[in-house]
Write a protein that holds these residues in place. Sequence first.
Motif, PDB file in Angstrom:
ATOM      1  N   ILE A 173       2.106   8.647  -4.425  1.00 20.06           N
ATOM      2  CA  ILE A 173       1.938   7.193  -4.285  1.00 20.06           C
ATOM      3  C   ILE A 173       3.187   6.464  -4.772  1.00 20.06           C
ATOM      4  O   ILE A 173       3.638   5.501  -4.143  1.00 20.06           O
ATOM      5  N   LYS A 174       3.755   6.898  -5.869  1.00 19.57           N
ATOM      6  CA  LYS A 174       4.939   6.229  -6.411  1.00 19.57           C
ATOM      7  C   LYS A 174       6.096   6.276  -5.426  1.00 19.57           C
ATOM      8  O   LYS A 174       6.769   5.261  -5.195  1.00 19.57           O
ATOM      9  N   THR A 175       6.329   7.420  -4.829  1.00 20.62           N
ATOM     10  CA  THR A 175       7.458   7.538  -3.900  1.00 20.62           C
ATOM     11  C   THR A 175       7.166   6.858  -2.571  1.00 20.62           C
ATOM     12  O   THR A 175       8.020   6.147  -2.028  1.00 20.62           O
ATOM     13  N   GLU A 176       5.974   7.054  -2.045  1.00 15.64           N
ATOM     14  CA  GLU A 176       5.652   6.502  -0.726  1.00 15.64           C
ATOM     15  C   GLU A 176       5.425   4.993  -0.759  1.00 15.64           C
ATOM     16  O   GLU A 176       5.662   4.317   0.230  1.00 15.64           O
ATOM     17  N   MET A 177       4.948   4.458  -1.884  1.00 15.20           N
ATOM     18  CA  MET A 177       4.718   3.016  -1.984  1.00 15.20           C
ATOM     19  C   MET A 177       6.039   2.262  -1.868  1.00 15.20           C
ATOM     20  O   MET A 177       6.112   1.215  -1.216  1.00 15.20           O
ATOM     21  N   ALA A 178       7.088   2.792  -2.471  1.00 15.33           N
ATOM     22  CA  ALA A 178       8.395   2.140  -2.397  1.00 15.33           C
ATOM     23  C   ALA A 178       8.881   2.076  -0.953  1.00 15.33           C
ATOM     24  O   ALA A 178       9.341   1.017  -0.490  1.00 15.33           O
ATOM     25  N   THR A 179       8.755   3.181  -0.223  1.00 19.42           N
ATOM     26  CA  THR A 179       9.202   3.181   1.168  1.00 19.42           C
ATOM     27  C   THR A 179       8.286   2.327   2.039  1.00 19.42           C
ATOM     28  O   THR A 179       8.745   1.650   2.963  1.00 19.42           O
ATOM     29  N   TRP A 180       6.994   2.314   1.751  1.00 19.24           N
ATOM     30  CA  TRP A 180       6.055   1.508   2.533  1.00 19.24           C
ATOM     31  C   TRP A 180       6.343   0.022   2.364  1.00 19.24           C
ATOM     32  O   TRP A 180       6.286  -0.742   3.319  1.00 19.24           O
ATOM     33  N   ARG A 181       6.634  -0.387   1.126  1.00 13.85           N
ATOM     34  CA  ARG A 181       6.921  -1.810   0.881  1.00 13.85           C
ATOM     35  C   ARG A 181       8.187  -2.261   1.594  1.00 13.85           C
ATOM     36  O   ARG A 181       8.271  -3.400   2.048  1.00 13.85           O
ATOM     37  N   GLN A 182       9.179  -1.391   1.673  1.00  9.98           N
ATOM     38  CA  GLN A 182      10.398  -1.743   2.398  1.00  9.98           C
ATOM     39  C   GLN A 182      10.128  -1.870   3.886  1.00  9.98           C
ATOM     40  O   GLN A 182      10.666  -2.747   4.552  1.00  9.98           O
ATOM     41  N   ALA A 183       9.275  -1.021   4.409  1.00  8.79           N
ATOM     42  CA  ALA A 183       8.968  -1.053   5.841  1.00  8.79           C
ATOM     43  C   ALA A 183       7.993  -2.176   6.197  1.00  8.79           C
ATOM     44  O   ALA A 183       7.979  -2.649   7.332  1.00  8.79           O
ATOM     45  N   ASN A 184       7.171  -2.616   5.232  1.00 15.50           N
ATOM     46  CA  ASN A 184       6.143  -3.633   5.497  1.00 15.50           C
ATOM     47  C   ASN A 184       6.217  -4.763   4.471  1.00 15.50           C
ATOM     48  O   ASN A 184       5.317  -4.919   3.651  1.00 15.50           O
ATOM     49  N   PRO A 185       7.263  -5.577   4.510  1.00 13.53           N
ATOM     50  CA  PRO A 185       7.358  -6.668   3.525  1.00 13.53           C
ATOM     51  C   PRO A 185       6.299  -7.734   3.799  1.00 13.53           C
ATOM     52  O   PRO A 185       5.981  -8.046   4.947  1.00 13.53           O
ATOM     53  N   GLY A 186       5.705  -8.233   2.747  1.00 10.59           N
ATOM     54  CA  GLY A 186       4.732  -9.314   2.868  1.00 10.59           C
ATOM     55  C   GLY A 186       3.301  -8.870   3.085  1.00 10.59           C
ATOM     56  O   GLY A 186       2.399  -9.694   3.112  1.00 10.59           O
ATOM     57  N   LYS A 187       3.057  -7.578   3.259  1.00 10.44           N
ATOM     58  CA  LYS A 187       1.675  -7.109   3.439  1.00 10.44           C
ATOM     59  C   LYS A 187       1.027  -6.872   2.091  1.00 10.44           C
ATOM     60  O   LYS A 187       1.698  -6.694   1.079  1.00 10.44           O
ATOM     61  N   LYS A 188      -0.299  -6.841   2.079  1.00  3.47           N
ATOM     62  CA  LYS A 188      -1.061  -6.663   0.846  1.00  3.47           C
ATOM     63  C   LYS A 188      -1.022  -5.209   0.377  1.00  3.47           C
ATOM     64  O   LYS A 188      -0.859  -4.288   1.175  1.00  3.47           O
ATOM     65  N   VAL A 189      -1.205  -5.041  -0.924  1.00  2.00           N
ATOM     66  CA  VAL A 189      -1.227  -3.701  -1.513  1.00  2.00           C
ATOM     67  C   VAL A 189      -2.457  -2.936  -1.030  1.00  2.00           C
ATOM     68  O   VAL A 189      -2.411  -1.711  -0.870  1.00  2.00           O
ATOM     69  N   THR A 190      -3.553  -3.645  -0.761  1.00  2.00           N
ATOM     70  CA  THR A 190      -4.755  -2.962  -0.273  1.00  2.00           C
ATOM     71  C   THR A 190      -4.490  -2.293   1.072  1.00  2.00           C
ATOM     72  O   THR A 190      -4.998  -1.205   1.336  1.00  2.00           O
ATOM     73  N   ASP A 191      -3.686  -2.950   1.921  1.00  2.00           N
ATOM     74  CA  ASP A 191      -3.320  -2.344   3.201  1.00  2.00           C
ATOM     75  C   ASP A 191      -2.486  -1.084   2.965  1.00  2.00           C
ATOM     76  O   ASP A 191      -2.662  -0.069   3.646  1.00  2.00           O
ATOM     77  N   ALA A 192      -1.595  -1.161   1.996  1.00  2.00           N
ATOM     78  CA  ALA A 192      -0.752  -0.012   1.671  1.00  2.00           C
ATOM     79  C   ALA A 192      -1.599   1.152   1.189  1.00  2.00           C
ATOM     80  O   ALA A 192      -1.392   2.298   1.613  1.00  2.00           O
ATOM     81  N   MET A 193      -2.542   0.889   0.312  1.00  2.00           N
ATOM     82  CA  MET A 193      -3.363   1.970  -0.244  1.00  2.00           C
ATOM     83  C   MET A 193      -4.232   2.613   0.834  1.00  2.00           C
ATOM     84  O   MET A 193      -4.475   3.820   0.795  1.00  2.00           O
ATOM     85  N   LYS A 194      -4.701   1.828   1.800  1.00  2.00           N
ATOM     86  CA  LYS A 194      -5.481   2.402   2.902  1.00  2.00           C
ATOM     87  C   LYS A 194      -4.622   3.371   3.710  1.00  2.00           C
ATOM     88  O   LYS A 194      -5.048   4.482   4.032  1.00  2.00           O
ATOM     89  N   GLU A 195      -3.408   2.930   4.040  1.00  2.00           N
ATOM     90  CA  GLU A 195      -2.531   3.771   4.840  1.00  2.00           C
ATOM     91  C   GLU A 195      -2.056   4.991   4.048  1.00  2.00           C
ATOM     92  O   GLU A 195      -2.013   6.103   4.580  1.00  2.00           O
ATOM     93  N   LEU A 196      -1.696   4.788   2.782  1.00  2.00           N
ATOM     94  CA  LEU A 196      -1.220   5.904   1.971  1.00  2.00           C
ATOM     95  C   LEU A 196      -2.341   6.904   1.696  1.00  2.00           C
ATOM     96  O   LEU A 196      -2.097   8.109   1.613  1.00  2.00           O
ATOM     97  N   GLY A 197      -3.565   6.413   1.566  1.00  2.00           N
ATOM     98  CA  GLY A 197      -4.699   7.318   1.382  1.00  2.00           C
ATOM     99  C   GLY A 197      -4.911   8.204   2.589  1.00  2.00           C
ATOM    100  O   GLY A 197      -5.200   9.396   2.460  1.00  2.00           O
ATOM    101  N   ALA A 198      -4.738   7.626   3.767  1.00  2.00           N
ATOM    102  CA  ALA A 198      -4.870   8.412   4.994  1.00  2.00           C
ATOM    103  C   ALA A 198      -3.734   9.430   5.095  1.00  2.00           C
ATOM    104  O   ALA A 198      -3.944  10.574   5.528  1.00  2.00           O
ATOM    105  N   MET A 199      -2.544   9.037   4.659  1.00  2.00           N
ATOM    106  CA  MET A 199      -1.409   9.958   4.671  1.00  2.00           C
ATOM    107  C   MET A 199      -1.626  11.092   3.661  1.00  2.00           C
ATOM    108  O   MET A 199      -1.257  12.235   3.910  1.00  2.00           O
TER     109      MET A 199
END
Length: 114
Positions: A42-68
């Motif tokens: 989560i620590k490594t992928e969250m950083a890359t996800w935030r760069q790819a998806n600026p302005g989106k909610k953290v809940t959206d990130a956790m849903k996608e990262l959980g699926a990954m």
Amino acid sequence: MPKIQAGASKTKSAAKATTTKPAKKVKEVKEKREPSAYNIFIKTEMATWRQANPGKKVTDAMKELGAMWRDHSGNPNRGKAPKPKSKPSAAKEKENVLPGFLPDSDDTVPSSDD
């Protein structure tokens, strides 16, 4: 005007001075656990996800990262079926029935067609 009691303040302060407080307990210093594979992922992928998806909610990130994470090679539970969610118990279902009301009863109202 309120009356001031003579000696009342002296008695309270004297009572406070005579009572002793227990010494404060010192908290134990616990060693931190090493991060789990999930925490590292989560620590490594969250950083890359935030760069790819600026302005989106953290809940959206956790849903996608959980699926990954489900299919990630570092997941020790990869390939296993997810645990089933708990079903409501029978006791909770009985609470939904109003007291005195039996859904299977044949309570018919007599007709007034005499």
